[in-house]
Design a protein around this motif. Structure first.
Motif, PDB file in Angstrom:
ATOM      1  N   GLU A   1      48.604 -50.302 -32.319  1.00  0.00           N
ATOM      2  CA  GLU A   1      47.251 -50.158 -32.881  1.00  0.00           C
ATOM      3  C   GLU A   1      46.177 -50.855 -32.040  1.00  0.00           C
ATOM      4  O   GLU A   1      44.992 -50.624 -32.272  1.00  0.00           O
ATOM      5  CB  GLU A   1      47.215 -50.689 -34.327  1.00  0.00           C
ATOM      6  CG  GLU A   1      48.321 -50.131 -35.242  1.00  0.00           C
ATOM      7  CD  GLU A   1      48.078 -48.674 -35.642  1.00  0.00           C
ATOM      8  OE1 GLU A   1      46.963 -48.180 -35.413  1.00  0.00           O
ATOM      9  OE2 GLU A   1      49.022 -48.043 -36.168  1.00  0.00           O
TER      10      GLU A   1
ATOM     11  N   ALA B   1      54.857 -43.853 -42.210  1.00  0.00           N
ATOM     12  CA  ALA B   1      53.805 -44.855 -42.015  1.00  0.00           C
ATOM     13  C   ALA B   1      53.009 -44.628 -40.731  1.00  0.00           C
ATOM     14  O   ALA B   1      52.208 -45.482 -40.343  1.00  0.00           O
ATOM     15  CB  ALA B   1      54.425 -46.253 -42.007  1.00  0.00           C
TER      16      ALA B   1
ATOM     17  N   ARG C   1      59.082 -53.385 -39.606  1.00  0.00           N
ATOM     18  CA  ARG C   1      60.187 -54.331 -39.399  1.00  0.00           C
ATOM     19  C   ARG C   1      59.798 -55.747 -39.829  1.00  0.00           C
ATOM     20  O   ARG C   1      60.612 -56.477 -40.384  1.00  0.00           O
ATOM     21  CB  ARG C   1      60.650 -54.286 -37.939  1.00  0.00           C
ATOM     22  CG  ARG C   1      61.424 -53.000 -37.660  1.00  0.00           C
ATOM     23  CD  ARG C   1      61.920 -52.908 -36.269  1.00  0.00           C
ATOM     24  NE  ARG C   1      60.849 -52.622 -35.324  1.00  0.00           N
ATOM     25  CZ  ARG C   1      60.934 -52.786 -34.022  1.00  0.00           C
ATOM     26  NH1 ARG C   1      62.021 -53.282 -33.500  1.00  0.00           N
ATOM     27  NH2 ARG C   1      59.933 -52.456 -33.235  1.00  0.00           N
TER      28      ARG C   1
HETATM   29  N1  LIG Z   1      50.972 -47.056 -42.045  1.00  0.00           N
HETATM   30  C1  LIG Z   1      50.700 -48.334 -41.922  1.00  0.00           C
HETATM   31  O1  LIG Z   1      50.011 -48.891 -42.774  1.00  0.00           O
HETATM   32  C2  LIG Z   1      51.246 -49.091 -40.739  1.00  0.00           C
HETATM   33  C3  LIG Z   1      51.069 -50.472 -40.667  1.00  0.00           C
HETATM   34  C4  LIG Z   1      51.584 -51.150 -39.564  1.00  0.00           C
HETATM   35  C5  LIG Z   1      52.269 -50.484 -38.572  1.00  0.00           C
HETATM   36  N2  LIG Z   1      52.439 -49.137 -38.679  1.00  0.00           N
HETATM   37  C6  LIG Z   1      53.165 -48.400 -37.634  1.00  0.00           C
HETATM   38  O2  LIG Z   1      54.453 -48.986 -37.451  1.00  0.00           O
HETATM   39  C7  LIG Z   1      54.857 -48.788 -36.093  1.00  0.00           C
HETATM   40  C8  LIG Z   1      55.317 -50.113 -35.517  1.00  0.00           C
HETATM   41  O3  LIG Z   1      56.511 -50.466 -36.177  1.00  0.00           O
HETATM   42  P1  LIG Z   1      57.309 -51.809 -35.871  1.00  0.00           P
HETATM   43  O4  LIG Z   1      58.398 -51.939 -36.871  1.00  0.00           O
HETATM   44  O5  LIG Z   1      57.618 -51.890 -34.420  1.00  0.00           O
HETATM   45  O6  LIG Z   1      56.179 -52.886 -36.149  1.00  0.00           O
HETATM   46  P2  LIG Z   1      56.176 -54.448 -36.381  1.00  0.00           P
HETATM   47  O7  LIG Z   1      57.059 -54.836 -37.521  1.00  0.00           O
HETATM   48  O8  LIG Z   1      54.746 -54.793 -36.436  1.00  0.00           O
HETATM   49  O9  LIG Z   1      56.739 -55.051 -35.027  1.00  0.00           O
HETATM   50  C9  LIG Z   1      58.067 -55.279 -34.755  1.00  0.00           C
HETATM   51  C10 LIG Z   1      58.085 -56.328 -33.643  1.00  0.00           C
HETATM   52  O10 LIG Z   1      57.581 -57.562 -34.161  1.00  0.00           O
HETATM   53  C11 LIG Z   1      58.284 -58.639 -33.589  1.00  0.00           C
HETATM   54  N3  LIG Z   1      59.021 -59.335 -34.630  1.00  0.00           N
HETATM   55  C12 LIG Z   1      59.121 -58.975 -35.940  1.00  0.00           C
HETATM   56  N4  LIG Z   1      59.842 -59.904 -36.598  1.00  0.00           N
HETATM   57  C13 LIG Z   1      60.185 -60.842 -35.685  1.00  0.00           C
HETATM   58  C14 LIG Z   1      60.906 -62.066 -35.763  1.00  0.00           C
HETATM   59  N5  LIG Z   1      61.433 -62.517 -36.911  1.00  0.00           N
HETATM   60  N6  LIG Z   1      61.039 -62.797 -34.632  1.00  0.00           N
HETATM   61  C15 LIG Z   1      60.502 -62.385 -33.472  1.00  0.00           C
HETATM   62  N7  LIG Z   1      59.794 -61.234 -33.344  1.00  0.00           N
HETATM   63  C16 LIG Z   1      59.654 -60.491 -34.427  1.00  0.00           C
HETATM   64  C17 LIG Z   1      59.217 -58.062 -32.540  1.00  0.00           C
HETATM   65  O11 LIG Z   1      58.414 -58.073 -31.381  1.00  0.00           O
HETATM   66  P3  LIG Z   1      58.870 -58.079 -29.888  1.00  0.00           P
HETATM   67  O12 LIG Z   1      58.981 -56.649 -29.561  1.00  0.00           O
HETATM   68  O13 LIG Z   1      57.770 -58.819 -29.214  1.00  0.00           O
HETATM   69  O14 LIG Z   1      60.180 -58.804 -29.809  1.00  0.00           O
HETATM   70  C18 LIG Z   1      59.448 -56.638 -33.072  1.00  0.00           C
HETATM   71  O15 LIG Z   1      59.779 -55.746 -32.027  1.00  0.00           O
HETATM   72  C19 LIG Z   1      53.669 -48.202 -35.363  1.00  0.00           C
HETATM   73  O16 LIG Z   1      53.857 -46.813 -35.279  1.00  0.00           O
HETATM   74  C20 LIG Z   1      52.497 -48.493 -36.278  1.00  0.00           C
HETATM   75  O17 LIG Z   1      51.464 -47.561 -36.144  1.00  0.00           O
HETATM   76  C21 LIG Z   1      51.953 -48.428 -39.740  1.00  0.00           C
END
Ligand SMILES: NC(=O)c1ccc[n+]([C@@H]2O[C@H](COP(=O)([O-])OP(=O)(O)OC[C@H]3O[C@@H](n4cnc5c(N)ncnc54)[C@H](OP(=O)(O)O)[C@@H]3O)[C@@H](O)[C@H]2O)c1
Length: 232
Positions: A71, A33, A171
């Motif tokens: 992003e 992704a 996530r």
């Molecule tokens: N290809 C695509 O279409 C696409 C789309 C989106 C993202 N991405 C990629 O995915 C990567 C990011 O992944 P990611 O898993 O970190 O992204 P994410 O799911 O957007 O962010 C995870 C963060 O969201 C917060 N979070 C999620 N659920 C929570 C809950 N129930 N309670 C409190 N906080 C919560 C937490 O933030 P805190 O850290 O503040 O605690 C957690 O660290 C990047 O590389 C991005 O470019 C790709």
């Protein structure tokens, strides 16, 4: 593509206790992704246009804090003509930008916060104070962790959100799927191999596999644009 998307009436599909939820992701052929930590290098201009069009069909767009950090989002609908289009079809001219964050460790200098256009709502488990921002930001605080099902109920019942587009990341996506709250999946498959350890569209376990029915499959220059609906 424009023809298909212009007929999308997602707001009419709302439930009484939560919005109709569509998720959008772009992946590589090997199911990654991101490339070098960002999704931008995966999709084409058509994919970016499709995302903008999807944003014109919903009341709110949701992302996790990880996606916001990677992003650095700007105003959700950047083109004034598309904002006018939203108003013509009875939607507020900007979708509500919804961020889910545990720690409130957000890039406050990103254009979403500094541009001044649109509105932002943050669900967080942090009690930290917010910095001053040009764009109006409201916060809803949860205990220890954001309860995603409760956040969806709040969006529907307290903020009138009928259709929500979630743009990830992996996530946040897992939690939405685990709670059975995703109705549609817009999946772009980019004709690229990413390799490496980049995240997948969903990271973490699901209680059980989730089945989908293909609603459409479009192609442009080798890029596939699939729309799936949850089966059953
Ligand atoms: N290809 C695509 O279409 C696409 C789309 C989106 C993202 N991405 C990629 O995915 C990567 C990011 O992944 P990611 O898993 O970190 O992204 P994410 O799911 O957007 O962010 C995870 C963060 O969201 C917060 N979070 C999620 N659920 C929570 C809950 N129930 N309670 C409190 N906080 C919560 C937490 O933030 P805190 O850290 O503040 O605690 C957690 O660290 C990047 O590389 C991005 O470019 C790709």
């Amino acid at each position: 593509m424009g023809e298909q998307l212009s007929g999308l009436d997602l707001v009419d599909l709302s439930y009484a206790d939560r919005p109709y939820v569509a998720v959008n992701f772009v992946t590589s052929l090997d199911g990654r992704a991101a490339i070098e930590g960002r999704s931008g290098a995966l999709g084409s201009r058509t994919d970016a246009e499709m995302l903008q069009m999807l944003r014109t069909r919903v009341d709110a767009v949701m992302i996790g804090a990880g996606t916001m950090r990677a992003e650095r989002y700007g105003r959700m609908v950047s083109d004034p003509a598309l904002r006018q289009h939203r108003e013509r079809i009875g939607l507020p001219h900007d979708p509500l930008a919804v961020i889910v964050s545990g720690r409130l460790d957000l890039p406050w200098d990103a254009p979403l916060f500094t541009d001044g256009g649109g509105r932002v709502l943050i669900f967080t488990a942090s009690s930290a104070a917010l910095p001053e921002t040009e764009t109006p930001v409201r916060v809803v605080r949860h205990e220890s962790r954001v309860d995603i099902a409760e956040a969806l109920r709040y969006l529907r019942e307290e903020r009138g959100v009928r259709a929500l587009l979630c743009e990830g990341g992996p996530r946040l996506h897992r939690q939405l799927q685990a709670s059975g709250s995703v109705d549609e999946l817009f999946l772009t498959i980019s004709p690229k191999l990413a390799g490496g350890e980049e995240p997948r569209p969903i990271e973490g376990d699901l209680p059980q596999p989730v089945e989908w029915e293909l609603a459409w499959l479009l192609e442009e220059r080798g890029e596939l644009f699939a729309r799936y609906r949850r089966a059953g």
